[in-house]
Design a protein around this motif. Structure first.
Motif, mmCIF file in Angstrom:
data_model
loop_
_atom_site.group_PDB
_atom_site.id
_atom_site.type_symbol
_atom_site.label_atom_id
_atom_site.label_comp_id
_atom_site.label_asym_id
_atom_site.label_seq_id
_atom_site.Cartn_x
_atom_site.Cartn_y
_atom_site.Cartn_z
ATOM 1 N N ALA A 166 27.385 26.677 28.533
ATOM 2 C CA ALA A 166 28.585 26.291 27.787
ATOM 3 C C ALA A 166 29.868 26.836 28.430
ATOM 4 N N LYS A 167 29.814 28.037 28.995
ATOM 5 C CA LYS A 167 31.007 28.608 29.631
ATOM 6 C C LYS A 167 31.381 27.817 30.880
ATOM 7 N N GLN A 168 30.386 27.453 31.670
ATOM 8 C CA GLN A 168 30.651 26.655 32.861
ATOM 9 C C GLN A 168 31.204 25.276 32.473
ATOM 10 N N GLU A 169 30.636 24.682 31.438
ATOM 11 C CA GLU A 169 31.104 23.370 30.993
ATOM 12 C C GLU A 169 32.541 23.451 30.486
ATOM 13 N N ALA A 170 32.888 24.532 29.797
ATOM 14 C CA ALA A 170 34.264 24.703 29.312
ATOM 15 C C ALA A 170 35.239 24.813 30.488
ATOM 16 N N ARG A 171 34.859 25.558 31.535
ATOM 17 C CA ARG A 171 35.717 25.664 32.725
ATOM 18 C C ARG A 171 35.843 24.311 33.421
ATOM 19 N N ALA A 172 34.727 23.594 33.527
ATOM 20 C CA ALA A 172 34.741 22.281 34.172
ATOM 21 C C ALA A 172 35.607 21.309 33.372
ATOM 22 N N GLN A 173 35.465 21.331 32.060
ATOM 23 C CA GLN A 173 36.234 20.419 31.213
ATOM 24 C C GLN A 173 37.728 20.712 31.302
ATOM 25 N N ALA A 174 38.096 21.989 31.305
ATOM 26 C CA ALA A 174 39.506 22.366 31.421
ATOM 27 C C ALA A 174 40.073 21.876 32.761
ATOM 28 N N LEU A 175 39.310 22.005 33.827
ATOM 29 C CA LEU A 175 39.768 21.538 35.135
ATOM 30 C C LEU A 175 39.856 20.014 35.168
ATOM 31 N N MET A 176 38.866 19.333 34.606
ATOM 32 C CA MET A 176 38.875 17.870 34.613
ATOM 33 C C MET A 176 40.055 17.314 33.823
ATOM 34 N N ASP A 177 40.509 18.025 32.806
ATOM 35 C CA ASP A 177 41.686 17.603 32.040
ATOM 36 C C ASP A 177 42.970 17.720 32.859
ATOM 37 N N GLU A 178 42.968 18.564 33.889
ATOM 38 C CA GLU A 178 44.154 18.790 34.727
ATOM 39 C C GLU A 178 44.178 17.927 35.977
ATOM 40 N N LEU A 179 43.126 17.161 36.220
ATOM 41 C CA LEU A 179 43.046 16.347 37.436
ATOM 42 C C LEU A 179 43.274 14.877 37.110
ATOM 43 N N ARG A 180 44.120 14.237 37.892
ATOM 44 C CA ARG A 180 44.491 12.842 37.690
ATOM 45 C C ARG A 180 43.449 11.925 38.326
ATOM 46 N N CYS A 181 43.108 10.863 37.624
ATOM 47 C CA CYS A 181 42.202 9.850 38.171
ATOM 48 C C CYS A 181 42.930 9.098 39.277
ATOM 49 N N LEU A 182 42.294 8.940 40.418
ATOM 50 C CA LEU A 182 42.910 8.262 41.547
ATOM 51 C C LEU A 182 42.977 6.754 41.356
ATOM 52 N N VAL A 183 42.157 6.221 40.455
ATOM 53 C CA VAL A 183 42.143 4.787 40.199
ATOM 54 C C VAL A 183 43.098 4.441 39.055
ATOM 55 N N CYS A 184 42.976 5.144 37.949
ATOM 56 C CA CYS A 184 43.776 4.839 36.754
ATOM 57 C C CYS A 184 45.192 5.382 36.865
ATOM 58 N N GLN A 185 45.365 6.501 37.484
ATOM 59 C CA GLN A 185 46.634 7.157 37.757
ATOM 60 C C GLN A 185 47.336 7.670 36.515
ATOM 61 N N GLY A 186 47.077 7.131 35.354
ATOM 62 C CA GLY A 186 47.717 7.614 34.150
ATOM 63 C C GLY A 186 46.768 8.424 33.281
ATOM 64 N N GLN A 187 45.550 8.589 33.718
ATOM 65 C CA GLN A 187 44.542 9.297 32.934
ATOM 66 C C GLN A 187 43.964 10.439 33.749
ATOM 67 N N SER A 188 43.476 11.427 33.021
ATOM 68 C CA SER A 188 42.746 12.490 33.704
ATOM 69 C C SER A 188 41.338 11.990 33.999
ATOM 70 N N ILE A 189 40.642 12.696 34.877
ATOM 71 C CA ILE A 189 39.285 12.243 35.207
ATOM 72 C C ILE A 189 38.348 12.417 34.020
ATOM 73 N N SER A 190 38.690 13.292 33.076
ATOM 74 C CA SER A 190 37.827 13.456 31.898
ATOM 75 C C SER A 190 37.976 12.281 30.943
ATOM 76 N N ASP A 191 39.116 11.574 30.964
ATOM 77 C CA ASP A 191 39.360 10.443 30.060
ATOM 78 C C ASP A 191 39.039 9.094 30.677
ATOM 79 N N SER A 192 38.958 9.033 31.987
ATOM 80 C CA SER A 192 38.831 7.757 32.678
ATOM 81 C C SER A 192 37.385 7.267 32.715
ATOM 82 N N ASP A 193 37.246 5.942 32.635
ATOM 83 C CA ASP A 193 35.926 5.320 32.761
ATOM 84 C C ASP A 193 35.680 4.784 34.166
ATOM 85 N N ALA A 194 36.626 4.990 35.072
ATOM 86 C CA ALA A 194 36.478 4.487 36.442
ATOM 87 C C ALA A 194 35.306 5.176 37.131
ATOM 88 N N GLU A 195 34.667 4.435 38.006
ATOM 89 C CA GLU A 195 33.507 4.963 38.720
ATOM 90 C C GLU A 195 33.881 6.175 39.575
#
Length: 136
Positions: free
Chosen positions: A35-64
Protein backbone atom coordinates in the motif's frame (compact mmCIF):
# COMPACT_ATOMS: atom_id res chain seq x y z
CA UNK A 1 -20.18 -2.41 -57.76
CA UNK A 2 -21.35 0.91 -56.38
CA UNK A 3 -22.43 -0.70 -53.08
CA UNK A 4 -19.08 -2.39 -52.79
CA UNK A 5 -17.28 0.95 -53.20
CA UNK A 6 -19.51 2.55 -50.54
CA UNK A 7 -18.86 -0.29 -48.10
CA UNK A 8 -15.12 -0.08 -48.76
CA UNK A 9 -15.16 3.70 -48.27
CA UNK A 10 -17.04 3.36 -44.98
CA UNK A 11 -14.66 0.66 -43.81
CA UNK A 12 -11.64 2.79 -44.71
CA UNK A 13 -13.12 5.74 -42.82
CA UNK A 14 -13.20 3.73 -39.59
CA UNK A 15 -10.26 4.10 -37.22
CA UNK A 16 -9.70 0.37 -37.51
CA UNK A 17 -6.07 0.43 -36.45
CA UNK A 18 -6.17 3.32 -33.99
CA UNK A 19 -5.51 1.06 -31.01
CA UNK A 20 -3.17 -1.87 -30.94
CA UNK A 21 -4.30 -5.40 -30.37
CA UNK A 22 -1.76 -5.82 -27.59
CA UNK A 23 -3.07 -6.44 -24.10
CA UNK A 24 -2.50 -3.60 -21.61
CA UNK A 25 0.75 -3.58 -19.64
CA UNK A 26 0.60 -5.72 -16.49
CA UNK A 27 0.63 -2.88 -13.92
CA UNK A 28 -1.34 -0.42 -16.07
CA UNK A 29 -4.62 -1.07 -14.27
CA UNK A 30 -3.50 -3.05 -11.21
CA UNK A 31 -2.34 -1.76 -7.86
CA UNK A 32 0.91 -2.74 -6.23
CA UNK A 33 0.52 -5.21 -3.33
CA UNK A 34 2.36 -2.85 -0.94
CA UNK A 35 0.00 0.00 0.00
CA UNK A 36 2.86 2.44 0.72
CA UNK A 37 4.46 1.80 -2.65
CA UNK A 38 1.09 2.18 -4.39
CA UNK A 39 0.47 5.49 -2.59
CA UNK A 40 3.87 6.81 -3.79
CA UNK A 41 3.18 5.57 -7.32
CA UNK A 42 -0.29 7.12 -7.35
CA UNK A 43 1.01 10.47 -6.10
CA UNK A 44 3.65 10.49 -8.85
CA UNK A 45 1.17 9.42 -11.54
CA UNK A 46 -1.08 12.35 -10.56
CA UNK A 47 1.85 14.73 -11.24
CA UNK A 48 2.74 13.34 -14.68
CA UNK A 49 1.03 14.58 -17.84
CA UNK A 50 -0.26 12.11 -20.42
CA UNK A 51 1.68 12.54 -23.65
CA UNK A 52 -1.38 11.66 -25.74
CA UNK A 53 -4.20 13.48 -23.92
CA UNK A 54 -2.03 16.40 -22.76
CA UNK A 55 -4.77 17.70 -20.48
CA UNK A 56 -4.89 14.69 -18.17
CA UNK A 57 -2.51 13.04 -15.80
CA UNK A 58 -1.45 9.49 -16.57
CA UNK A 59 -3.55 8.28 -13.63
CA UNK A 60 -6.73 9.75 -15.24
CA UNK A 61 -6.05 8.93 -18.87
CA UNK A 62 -7.37 5.89 -20.72
CA UNK A 63 -4.76 6.20 -23.49
CA UNK A 64 -2.65 3.14 -24.12
CA UNK A 65 0.57 5.12 -23.65
CA UNK A 66 -0.67 6.38 -20.27
CA UNK A 67 -1.21 2.75 -19.25
CA UNK A 68 2.35 1.94 -20.29
CA UNK A 69 3.62 4.88 -18.24
CA UNK A 70 1.58 3.77 -15.18
CA UNK A 71 3.15 0.33 -15.58
CA UNK A 72 6.62 1.90 -15.80
CA UNK A 73 6.06 4.01 -12.68
CA UNK A 74 4.73 1.07 -10.65
CA UNK A 75 7.56 -1.24 -11.76
CA UNK A 76 10.21 1.32 -10.84
CA UNK A 77 8.58 2.08 -7.48
CA UNK A 78 8.40 -1.65 -6.75
CA UNK A 79 12.09 -1.95 -7.70
CA UNK A 80 12.96 0.61 -5.02
CA UNK A 81 13.41 3.81 -7.03
CA UNK A 82 12.17 7.02 -5.48
CA UNK A 83 9.48 9.12 -7.16
CA UNK A 84 12.06 11.91 -7.51
CA UNK A 85 14.40 9.62 -9.48
CA UNK A 86 11.57 8.44 -11.72
CA UNK A 87 10.34 12.00 -12.34
CA UNK A 88 13.90 13.10 -13.18
CA UNK A 89 14.31 10.23 -15.63
CA UNK A 90 10.99 11.02 -17.32
CA UNK A 91 11.83 14.74 -17.53
CA UNK A 92 15.21 13.86 -19.04
CA UNK A 93 13.51 11.64 -21.59
CA UNK A 94 10.40 13.71 -22.45
CA UNK A 95 11.26 17.21 -21.24
CA UNK A 96 9.97 19.25 -18.31
CA UNK A 97 6.57 19.54 -19.99
CA UNK A 98 5.66 16.04 -18.78
CA UNK A 99 5.53 17.14 -15.15
CA UNK A 100 2.68 19.22 -13.72
CA UNK A 101 5.07 20.35 -10.98
CA UNK A 102 6.43 23.80 -11.87
CA UNK A 103 10.06 24.01 -12.88
CA UNK A 104 12.67 26.48 -11.67
CA UNK A 105 14.77 26.42 -14.84
CA UNK A 106 16.02 29.76 -16.15
CA UNK A 107 13.82 29.33 -19.23
CA UNK A 108 10.72 29.41 -16.99
CA UNK A 109 11.63 32.63 -15.14
CA UNK A 110 9.58 34.84 -17.50
CA UNK A 111 6.54 32.74 -16.66
CA UNK A 112 7.12 33.35 -12.95
CA UNK A 113 7.92 37.06 -13.33
CA UNK A 114 5.27 38.02 -15.91
CA UNK A 115 2.33 38.06 -13.44
CA UNK A 116 4.30 40.27 -11.03
CA UNK A 117 5.22 42.64 -13.85
CA UNK A 118 1.61 42.80 -15.09
CA UNK A 119 0.26 43.51 -11.60
CA UNK A 120 2.86 46.24 -11.14
CA UNK A 121 2.09 47.79 -14.54
CA UNK A 122 -1.65 47.68 -13.82
CA UNK A 123 -1.17 49.35 -10.43
CA UNK A 124 0.96 52.06 -12.05
CA UNK A 125 -1.70 52.74 -14.73
CA UNK A 126 -4.51 52.87 -12.18
CA UNK A 127 -2.52 55.24 -9.97
CA UNK A 128 -1.73 57.48 -12.95
CA UNK A 129 -5.38 57.58 -14.04
CA UNK A 130 -6.55 58.41 -10.51
CA UNK A 131 -4.02 61.27 -10.30
CA UNK A 132 -5.12 62.59 -13.72
CA UNK A 133 -8.80 62.72 -12.63
CA UNK A 134 -8.15 64.21 -9.21
CA UNK A 135 -8.84 67.97 -8.99
CA UNK A 136 -5.76 70.10 -8.31
Amino acid sequence: MRRLLIVMALFAAQPAVADSNMPPAYWANRQLPDAKQEARAQALMDELRCLVCQGQSISDSDAELAGDMRDLVRRRIAAGESPKQIRSWLIERYGSWISYRPTTEAAAWPLWLAPLFLIGAGAYLVRRRIKARAPN
